[in-house]
Structures are given as structure tokens and as C-alpha cells.
Design a protein around this motif. Structure first.
Motif, mmCIF file in Angstrom:
data_model
loop_
_atom_site.group_PDB
_atom_site.id
_atom_site.type_symbol
_atom_site.label_atom_id
_atom_site.label_comp_id
_atom_site.label_asym_id
_atom_site.label_seq_id
_atom_site.Cartn_x
_atom_site.Cartn_y
_atom_site.Cartn_z
ATOM 1 N N PHE A 102 0.835 -1.202 0.000
ATOM 2 C CA PHE A 102 0.000 0.000 0.000
ATOM 3 C C PHE A 102 0.874 1.257 0.000
ATOM 4 C CE2 PHE A 102 -2.235 3.417 2.225
ATOM 5 C CZ PHE A 102 -3.415 3.489 1.507
ATOM 6 N N LEU A 103 1.996 1.220 0.717
ATOM 7 C CA LEU A 103 2.890 2.373 0.817
ATOM 8 C C LEU A 103 3.658 2.644 -0.475
ATOM 9 C CD1 LEU A 103 4.367 1.832 4.410
ATOM 10 C CD2 LEU A 103 2.552 3.409 3.716
ATOM 11 N N SER A 104 3.553 1.734 -1.445
ATOM 12 C CA SER A 104 4.203 1.970 -2.735
ATOM 13 C C SER A 104 3.540 3.115 -3.482
ATOM 14 C CB SER A 104 4.148 0.711 -3.600
ATOM 15 O OG SER A 104 2.815 0.484 -4.066
ATOM 16 N N GLU A 105 2.260 3.369 -3.177
ATOM 17 C CA GLU A 105 1.484 4.445 -3.794
ATOM 18 C C GLU A 105 1.327 4.283 -5.300
ATOM 19 O OE1 GLU A 105 2.550 8.151 -0.811
ATOM 20 O OE2 GLU A 105 3.882 7.780 -2.510
ATOM 21 N N GLU A 106 1.536 3.094 -5.796
ATOM 22 C CA GLU A 106 1.415 2.856 -7.241
ATOM 23 C C GLU A 106 -0.040 3.029 -7.673
ATOM 24 O OE1 GLU A 106 2.139 -1.023 -9.918
ATOM 25 O OE2 GLU A 106 3.960 -0.090 -9.141
ATOM 26 N N ASN A 107 -0.236 3.589 -8.852
ATOM 27 C CA ASN A 107 -1.589 3.777 -9.378
ATOM 28 C C ASN A 107 -2.335 2.445 -9.459
ATOM 29 O OD1 ASN A 107 -1.357 6.552 -9.704
ATOM 30 N ND2 ASN A 107 -0.593 6.392 -11.800
ATOM 31 N N VAL A 113 9.619 -1.734 -1.670
ATOM 32 C CA VAL A 113 9.345 -0.736 -0.627
ATOM 33 C C VAL A 113 10.213 -0.999 0.601
ATOM 34 C CG1 VAL A 113 7.599 0.159 0.958
ATOM 35 C CG2 VAL A 113 6.991 -0.308 -1.423
ATOM 36 N N ASN A 114 10.267 -2.253 1.040
ATOM 37 C CA ASN A 114 11.062 -2.592 2.220
ATOM 38 C C ASN A 114 12.553 -2.410 1.977
ATOM 39 O OD1 ASN A 114 9.009 -3.299 4.105
ATOM 40 N ND2 ASN A 114 8.686 -5.219 3.010
ATOM 41 N N HIS A 115 12.987 -2.643 0.746
ATOM 42 C CA HIS A 115 14.397 -2.444 0.407
ATOM 43 C C HIS A 115 14.774 -0.972 0.527
ATOM 44 C CE1 HIS A 115 18.268 -3.070 -1.485
ATOM 45 N NE2 HIS A 115 17.973 -2.166 -2.401
ATOM 46 N N GLU A 116 13.904 -0.092 0.049
ATOM 47 C CA GLU A 116 14.203 1.336 0.160
ATOM 48 C C GLU A 116 14.164 1.780 1.622
ATOM 49 O OE1 GLU A 116 13.291 5.297 -2.327
ATOM 50 O OE2 GLU A 116 11.501 4.375 -1.492
ATOM 51 N N ALA A 117 13.218 1.262 2.389
ATOM 52 C CA ALA A 117 13.147 1.596 3.815
ATOM 53 C C ALA A 117 14.428 1.167 4.520
ATOM 54 C CB ALA A 117 11.939 0.918 4.460
ATOM 55 N N HIS A 118 14.934 -0.005 4.181
ATOM 56 C CA HIS A 118 16.179 -0.503 4.771
ATOM 57 C C HIS A 118 17.361 0.404 4.420
ATOM 58 C CE1 HIS A 118 19.040 -3.401 6.349
ATOM 59 N NE2 HIS A 118 19.711 -3.329 5.212
ATOM 60 N N LYS A 119 17.374 0.908 3.199
ATOM 61 C CA LYS A 119 18.437 1.821 2.784
ATOM 62 C C LYS A 119 18.476 3.068 3.664
ATOM 63 C CE LYS A 119 19.304 1.087 -2.165
ATOM 64 N NZ LYS A 119 19.179 1.724 -3.498
ATOM 65 N N PHE A 120 17.308 3.642 3.908
ATOM 66 C CA PHE A 120 17.256 4.883 4.673
ATOM 67 C C PHE A 120 17.625 4.680 6.135
ATOM 68 C CE2 PHE A 120 14.847 6.653 1.084
ATOM 69 C CZ PHE A 120 15.487 7.876 0.981
ATOM 70 N N LYS A 121 17.478 3.483 6.649
ATOM 71 C CA LYS A 121 17.904 3.223 8.025
ATOM 72 C C LYS A 121 19.420 3.375 8.160
ATOM 73 C CE LYS A 121 14.145 -0.016 9.067
ATOM 74 N NZ LYS A 121 13.801 -1.432 9.368
ATOM 75 N N ASP A 131 11.277 7.152 -3.082
ATOM 76 C CA ASP A 131 10.330 6.789 -4.143
ATOM 77 C C ASP A 131 8.994 6.366 -3.532
ATOM 78 O OD1 ASP A 131 12.187 7.246 -6.142
ATOM 79 O OD2 ASP A 131 12.933 5.191 -6.093
ATOM 80 N N TYR A 132 9.078 5.709 -2.373
ATOM 81 C CA TYR A 132 7.883 5.184 -1.723
ATOM 82 C C TYR A 132 7.672 5.869 -0.365
ATOM 83 C CZ TYR A 132 9.096 1.613 -5.152
ATOM 84 O OH TYR A 132 9.435 0.976 -6.310
ATOM 85 N N ASP A 133 6.493 5.690 0.176
ATOM 86 C CA ASP A 133 6.150 6.327 1.450
ATOM 87 C C ASP A 133 6.709 5.498 2.604
ATOM 88 O OD1 ASP A 133 5.045 7.838 3.450
ATOM 89 O OD2 ASP A 133 2.992 7.160 3.127
ATOM 90 N N VAL A 134 8.024 5.624 2.846
ATOM 91 C CA VAL A 134 8.697 4.723 3.794
ATOM 92 C C VAL A 134 8.718 5.226 5.230
ATOM 93 C CG1 VAL A 134 10.171 3.757 1.977
ATOM 94 C CG2 VAL A 134 10.983 5.709 3.326
ATOM 95 N N ILE A 135 8.308 6.458 5.482
ATOM 96 C CA ILE A 135 8.386 6.990 6.848
ATOM 97 C C ILE A 135 7.712 6.063 7.874
ATOM 98 C CG2 ILE A 135 7.389 8.773 8.342
ATOM 99 C CD1 ILE A 135 8.531 10.882 6.681
ATOM 100 N N PRO A 136 6.509 5.535 7.609
ATOM 101 C CA PRO A 136 5.903 4.634 8.606
ATOM 102 C C PRO A 136 6.753 3.395 8.889
ATOM 103 C CG PRO A 136 4.256 5.366 7.035
ATOM 104 C CD PRO A 136 5.581 5.786 6.489
#
Length: 250
Positions: free
Chosen positions: A73-78, A116-124, A144-149
């Protein structure tokens, strides 16, 4: 038939409740009901209905698959809402074994949640905080994705003795953590001080931070060997779309 909702995950779960209640799956789902020529049903976010759906999915599909739904859901893809609706519909029939079935919605969810999880891991690992004059630690991201949560628990656990803000420039919202109250919130930020984007602009920075930035840049330059510089390799490890918010490359 058109369905509208507020664009939040709780709103989506409320929408799922209403769709299954009406038993009408020949639908189109859109965020909000403003600025559209189409008429339809706007489903208000209901914590009670969202919780019912959440518990049903957790019991039937399992916690791991429920987390995949959230990440996707956090991918925000159309059109992701319809993909997830199909996934949920299949999951209620197949249960926790849904991942073993080669269905289009399963493949889509598996692929997107990994990204999405890969990008979230990067930001950590690569997120950079700066200490401001009021002792708040501030960071900017533009994922790219809504990773803040997804990264919120990590940074609260790691920096729970500090006030900090992580601002998502793309979505104009921020995670704000109050170390005294031990509370966090994700909120929209309508106005953003553009001076915070420039690491060389020291007007808002704490004295210590200015020294750390200078020291870090000096260290970064000193360990680099000009003859072995390989920008292409650097970009393969960390795309240059993230470089604007790094001290050493800003």
C-alpha cells in the motif's frame, strides 16, 4: 461503480469493509472525491471497521502477509488498491498459503513489498541528521515510496533520548518525535524552510553541527584517492537521487 476514500491505510481498510459488505467488486477506487467528474460513494474512515478487517486479515492470512499488504500500500502505485483488494479476496479463500499460488495479484504484492522494504532498509543506514539551534535533530529524505511509517520504529528505538524530525520532501510530511513525552506523530508540513536543504547554510545549525559537517567533509575528502575515483561504482551502491541529502555530496 466508483469508490472514494481519504488515501490512508485505515481509510483503505474501511473501504475494504464496505466493499465486502456490499459484495460488489466491479468497481474503481480513487483517492478523495474532489476534482473529479465521476460520481460515486465516499467511504468515511472508520477505526471500528478498519480494526475488524485488520483482525480478520491477521487471523486468516497471518501477520507476515498482512505486513506485505501494508508495505505494498505504501508503494502508492496507481491502481494498487484494486490489486490489494484482489489479493485480500484470494487470501480469504486460500489463507496463509496464498504466497504459494502463482496469481497476478500475489506476484505484484510480492514484488512491490520487496521494493518498498528495500528502500526503507536503505534509509535506516544512510539517513543524515543535522543538529539545529533548538537542539532538534533534523533530516530530509525524498524516497520513491512512502517509507516513513516503516522506518519510524527504527529511529525511535535508536534516538529516543533526542527530539528529531524526518521530513519527506516529496510528500510534504514529517515524522516528529518528542523525547520528553516519548510520543511521535506523522503530520503534513505545508510550509518548509528552504534554508534547511543547504548544508552550507549555517543560519539554523547548532555550533556543534557546523564543526561536525566540516570534519565529516574533510574526512570524506581525505580518504578518497583521486586516481581510484569511481563515480559509477558509487552510484551502483547508492543511487545519486539520494545524494542531495547527504553531507558529503550535498
Amino acid at each position: 461503480m466508483y469508490y472514494f476514500y481519504d488515501g490512508t491505510f485505515l481509510g483503505f481498510l474501511s473501504l475494504v469493509y464496505q466493499i465486502f459488505l456490499n459484495k460488489n467488486f466491479d468497481i474503481i477506487i480513487l483517492k478523495n472525491s474532489s476534482n473529479t467528474l465521476f460520481q460515486g460513494t465516499y467511504v468515511e474512515t472508520s477505526l471500528e471497521n478498519a480494526e475488524k478487517v485488520y483482525k480478520r486479515l491477521e487471523n486468516t492470512l497471518g501477520k507476515e502477509n498482512l505486513e506485505k499488504i501494508y508495505s505494498t500500500f505504501l508503494s502508492e502505485e496507481n491502481g494498487i488498491e484494486l490489486v490489494l483488494l484482489n489479493y485480500i479476496n484470494s487470501g480469504l479463500k486460500l489463507g496463509k498459503t496464498i504466497t504459494k499460488h502463482f496469481l497476478p495479484e500475489v506476484n505484484k504484492v510480492e514484488n512491490l513489498c520487496k521494493r518498498v522494504n528495500h528502500e526503507a532498509h536503505k534509509f535506516k543506514g544512510m539517513l543524515r541528521f543535522r543538529k539545529l539551534l533548538d537542539n532538534t535533530y533534523f533530516a530530509i529524505i525524498k524516497p520513491d515510496y512512502d517509507v516513513i511509517p516503516l522506518i519510524t520504529p527504527h529511529f525511535i528505538d535508536r534516538y529516543n533520548d533526542q527530539n528529531f524530525v524526518i521530513y519527506d520532501e516529496k510528500r510534504k510530511k514529517a515524522l516528529i518525535f518528542d523525547s520528553h513525552a516519548k510520543k511521535s506523530k506523522i503530520t503534513a508540513i505545508e510550509e518548509f524552510d528552504q534554508r534547511l536543504k543547504n548544508y552550507d547554510n549555517h543560519e539554523l545549525l547548532h555550533k556543534e553541527e557546523k564543526e561536525y559537517i566540516a570534519l565529516w567533509k574533510k574526512y570524506f575528502d581525505s580518504i578518497g584517492i583521486e586516481d581510484r575515483k569511481n563515480t559509477k561504482l558509487q552510484k551502483s551502491h547508492m543511487s545519486n537521487k539520494y545524494w542531495d541529502n547527504l553531507v558529503e555530496t550535498n
